[in-house]
Design an enzyme around this catalytic site. Structure first.
Site, PDB file in Angstrom:
ATOM      1  N   SER A  27       0.817  -1.223   0.000  1.00 10.95           N
ATOM      2  CA  SER A  27       0.000   0.000   0.000  1.00 10.95           C
ATOM      3  C   SER A  27       0.848   1.268   0.000  1.00 10.95           C
ATOM      4  CB  SER A  27      -0.979   0.004   1.177  1.00 10.95           C
ATOM      5  OG  SER A  27      -0.308  -0.182   2.396  1.00 10.95           O
ATOM      6  N   HIS A  38       7.828   1.181   9.693  1.00 12.18           N
ATOM      7  CA  HIS A  38       7.477   0.288  10.805  1.00 12.18           C
ATOM      8  C   HIS A  38       6.272   0.857  11.535  1.00 12.18           C
ATOM      9  CE1 HIS A  38       8.199  -2.751  13.865  1.00 12.18           C
ATOM     10  NE2 HIS A  38       7.978  -1.823  14.766  1.00 12.18           N
TER      11      HIS A  38
END
EC number: 2.1.2.2
Length: 199
Positions: A16, A110
């Site tokens: 994405s 992250h």
């Protein structure tokens, strides 16, 4: 003007963030060029997306022979002129050949604050579970350089995401995930403009 960033993307699923970055390139918001999409998963939606965008797409499986996959990945990135490697949900550790060839030129996003909520096995929902279990008031998104240890390389940019009263793993995950693509684009814009220096 020649694009300043020649990007290669690694994704295990939908990618994405990679999709958002390509959209920013296509709209002229990011001075970069998508050179290659690689996945370790032949059915990854990221590969289909890349093909729809006329971006070269390769599947390089990693489980059967990690050393051969590492060599193939390093060669594929180099042969497509990639200068900066973007991990977009790539769930495999990079091998020594790729890390050596692209030292200081591989970045990952992250879904939690680093280093506290990073490390081996800390990805996806496990991060959000750990954040909620810790009782902290903020989670976040961190963009960091990739080295031979999971989530260990220096953080380039970070954005906080609030933990709200009554949050579940699902609601926190959705809020963090919503923040990721635009933050990745903004960070790469700073790299392209020279406002954020890679080592």
């Amino acid at each position: 003007m020649k694009p300043s960033l020649k990007l290669g993307f690694l994704a295990s699923g939908a990618g994405s963030s990679a999709q958002a970055i390509v959209a920013a390139i296509r709209s002229g918001e990011l001075a970069a060029e998508p050179r290659l999409m690689v996945s370790n998963n032949k059915s990854a939606a990221a590969l289909e997306f890349a093909r729809s965008q006329k971006i070269p797409a390769l599947c390089i499986p990693t489980q059967a022979d990690p050393a051969a996959a590492d060599a193939a990945l390093a060669e594929a990135l180099a042969s497509h002129g990639v200068e900066l490697v973007v991990l977009s949900g790539y769930l495999r550790q990079l091998g020594p050949k790729t890390l050596a060839r692209y030292a200081g030129r591989v970045i990952n996003i992250h879904p939690g604050p680093l280093p506290r909520f990073g490390g081996h096995g800390m990805y996806g929902r496990r991060v959000h579970e750990a954040v909620l279990a810790a009782g902290v008031s903020e989670s976040g998104v961190a963009i960091h350089l990739v080295d031979e240890e999971y989530d260990h390389g220096p953080t380039l940019a970070a954005r906080s995401v609030p933990v709200e009263s009554g949050d579940t793993v699902e609601t926190l995950e959705a809020r963090v995930r919503a923040a990721e693509p635009s933050f990745f684009v903004e960070t790469l814009q700073k790299v392209a403009r020279g406002e954020l220096q890679l080592p």
